[in-house]
Design a protein around this motif. Sequence first.
Motif, PDB file in Angstrom:
ATOM      1  N   GLU A   1       0.853  -1.191   0.000  1.00  0.00           N
ATOM      2  CA  GLU A   1       0.000   0.000   0.000  1.00  0.00           C
ATOM      3  C   GLU A   1       0.883   1.232   0.000  1.00  0.00           C
ATOM      4  OE1 GLU A   1      -4.033   1.557   2.315  1.00  0.00           O
ATOM      5  OE2 GLU A   1      -2.713   0.072   3.259  1.00  0.00           O
ATOM      6  N   ASN A   2       0.681   2.094  -0.978  1.00  0.00           N
ATOM      7  CA  ASN A   2       1.470   3.308  -1.106  1.00  0.00           C
ATOM      8  C   ASN A   2       0.639   4.519  -0.694  1.00  0.00           C
ATOM      9  OD1 ASN A   2       3.809   1.992  -2.471  1.00  0.00           O
ATOM     10  ND2 ASN A   2       2.296   1.624  -4.076  1.00  0.00           N
ATOM     11  N   TRP A   3       1.288   5.436   0.015  1.00  0.00           N
ATOM     12  CA  TRP A   3       0.589   6.606   0.542  1.00  0.00           C
ATOM     13  C   TRP A   3       1.202   7.887  -0.014  1.00  0.00           C
ATOM     14  CZ3 TRP A   3      -3.566   6.123   3.943  1.00  0.00           C
ATOM     15  CH2 TRP A   3      -3.768   4.841   4.479  1.00  0.00           C
TER      16      TRP A   3
ATOM     17  N   PHE B   1      -2.479  10.877  -6.720  1.00  0.00           N
ATOM     18  CA  PHE B   1      -1.631   9.984  -7.517  1.00  0.00           C
ATOM     19  C   PHE B   1      -1.580  10.346  -9.006  1.00  0.00           C
ATOM     20  CE2 PHE B   1      -2.329   7.478  -3.734  1.00  0.00           C
ATOM     21  CZ  PHE B   1      -1.118   6.815  -3.554  1.00  0.00           C
TER      22      PHE B   1
ATOM     23  N   ALA C   1      -9.654   1.859  -5.244  1.00  0.00           N
ATOM     24  CA  ALA C   1      -8.250   1.575  -5.528  1.00  0.00           C
ATOM     25  C   ALA C   1      -7.831   2.330  -6.780  1.00  0.00           C
ATOM     26  CB  ALA C   1      -8.040   0.077  -5.712  1.00  0.00           C
ATOM     27  N   LEU C   2      -6.609   2.804  -6.794  1.00  0.00           N
ATOM     28  CA  LEU C   2      -6.102   3.568  -7.933  1.00  0.00           C
ATOM     29  C   LEU C   2      -6.238   2.783  -9.238  1.00  0.00           C
ATOM     30  CD1 LEU C   2      -4.604   6.046  -9.072  1.00  0.00           C
ATOM     31  CD2 LEU C   2      -2.448   4.909  -8.452  1.00  0.00           C
ATOM     32  N   SER C   3      -6.053   1.464  -9.181  1.00  0.00           N
ATOM     33  CA  SER C   3      -6.136   0.631 -10.386  1.00  0.00           C
ATOM     34  C   SER C   3      -7.533   0.629 -10.985  1.00  0.00           C
ATOM     35  CB  SER C   3      -5.707  -0.799 -10.061  1.00  0.00           C
ATOM     36  OG  SER C   3      -6.539  -1.352  -9.045  1.00  0.00           O
TER      37      SER C   3
ATOM     38  N   SER D   1      -4.139   6.513   0.225  1.00  0.00           N
ATOM     39  CA  SER D   1      -3.372   5.412  -0.333  1.00  0.00           C
ATOM     40  C   SER D   1      -3.924   4.997  -1.688  1.00  0.00           C
ATOM     41  CB  SER D   1      -3.389   4.207   0.613  1.00  0.00           C
ATOM     42  OG  SER D   1      -4.587   3.467   0.471  1.00  0.00           O
ATOM     43  N   ASP D   2      -3.102   4.225  -2.422  1.00  0.00           N
ATOM     44  CA  ASP D   2      -3.547   3.738  -3.726  1.00  0.00           C
ATOM     45  C   ASP D   2      -4.541   2.586  -3.586  1.00  0.00           C
ATOM     46  OD1 ASP D   2      -1.768   1.894  -2.754  1.00  0.00           O
ATOM     47  OD2 ASP D   2      -0.524   1.801  -4.556  1.00  0.00           O
TER      48      ASP D   2
ATOM     49  N   VAL E   1      -7.935  10.099  -4.207  1.00  0.00           N
ATOM     50  CA  VAL E   1      -6.954   9.150  -4.765  1.00  0.00           C
ATOM     51  C   VAL E   1      -6.415   9.670  -6.091  1.00  0.00           C
ATOM     52  CG1 VAL E   1      -6.621   6.820  -5.667  1.00  0.00           C
ATOM     53  CG2 VAL E   1      -8.000   7.175  -3.603  1.00  0.00           C
TER      54      VAL E   1
ATOM     55  N   HIS F   1     -12.591   8.706  -3.881  1.00  0.00           N
ATOM     56  CA  HIS F   1     -12.022   8.451  -5.208  1.00  0.00           C
ATOM     57  C   HIS F   1     -11.419   9.716  -5.810  1.00  0.00           C
ATOM     58  CE1 HIS F   1     -15.981   9.945  -6.424  1.00  0.00           C
ATOM     59  NE2 HIS F   1     -15.550  10.060  -7.658  1.00  0.00           N
TER      60      HIS F   1
END
Length: 208
Positions: free
Chosen positions: A11-13, A74, A95-97, A25-26, A70, A67
């Motif tokens: 998990e990236n912040w 990012f 989630a970023l994806s 986070s992503d 995020v 959302h």
Amino acid sequence: MNGTRNAPAAENWLPIPDFPGYEVSDLGRVRSFMRSAPIIMRQQFTSTGGYGHVGLHNGTSHTRKVHSLVLLAFVGPLPKGMVRRHLDGNVRNNALSNLRYGTQSENLLDQREHGTNARSNKTHCPQGHEYSPENTKMDGGSRICRTCHNQQGRDAYVPKVRRDPMAKTHCPKGHAYDGTVRSGGYLLCRICHNAWARADFAKKMAAR
């Protein structure tokens, strides 16, 4: 047994722009550093749409959809004319994806594909005109029927019928009109006119 087989995804912040003391986070989580230790913030969900949101504070209180935070952190600010998309149709999957900036047309295609917007599945406007590419314009995420929109514009410029002043029988003070017409084509109340003339004459005499 390989102990890393079921390991959770990394998990990236990143800091949330304009909100010092907060990170997102992503994976779609938000945490606060406003106290001694970081706290994962509990998300609330809107009654319409079901979007997750959190309350942030930077001198004043703000409510932000997760959302959007995020993507802001990012990817960057929302480009002009674009919207935020959930690729799988699940508005709680932040989630970023699963997130992208895109056009409103792409967003409507996503919703139609996932069956998440009943209005986007309609093929005709309430007046029966087809939502064809040529007959459809977008306004704030909603489809507008060009035929109806243009007709409303034409109706707005139709001059209103002016009431015939000659049809009146009494002046605003209740005196009956005697048929006298003044310049401009309007009825003249003799009683009101004479009263005004006398008052005007008296005023001029008093001023001498």
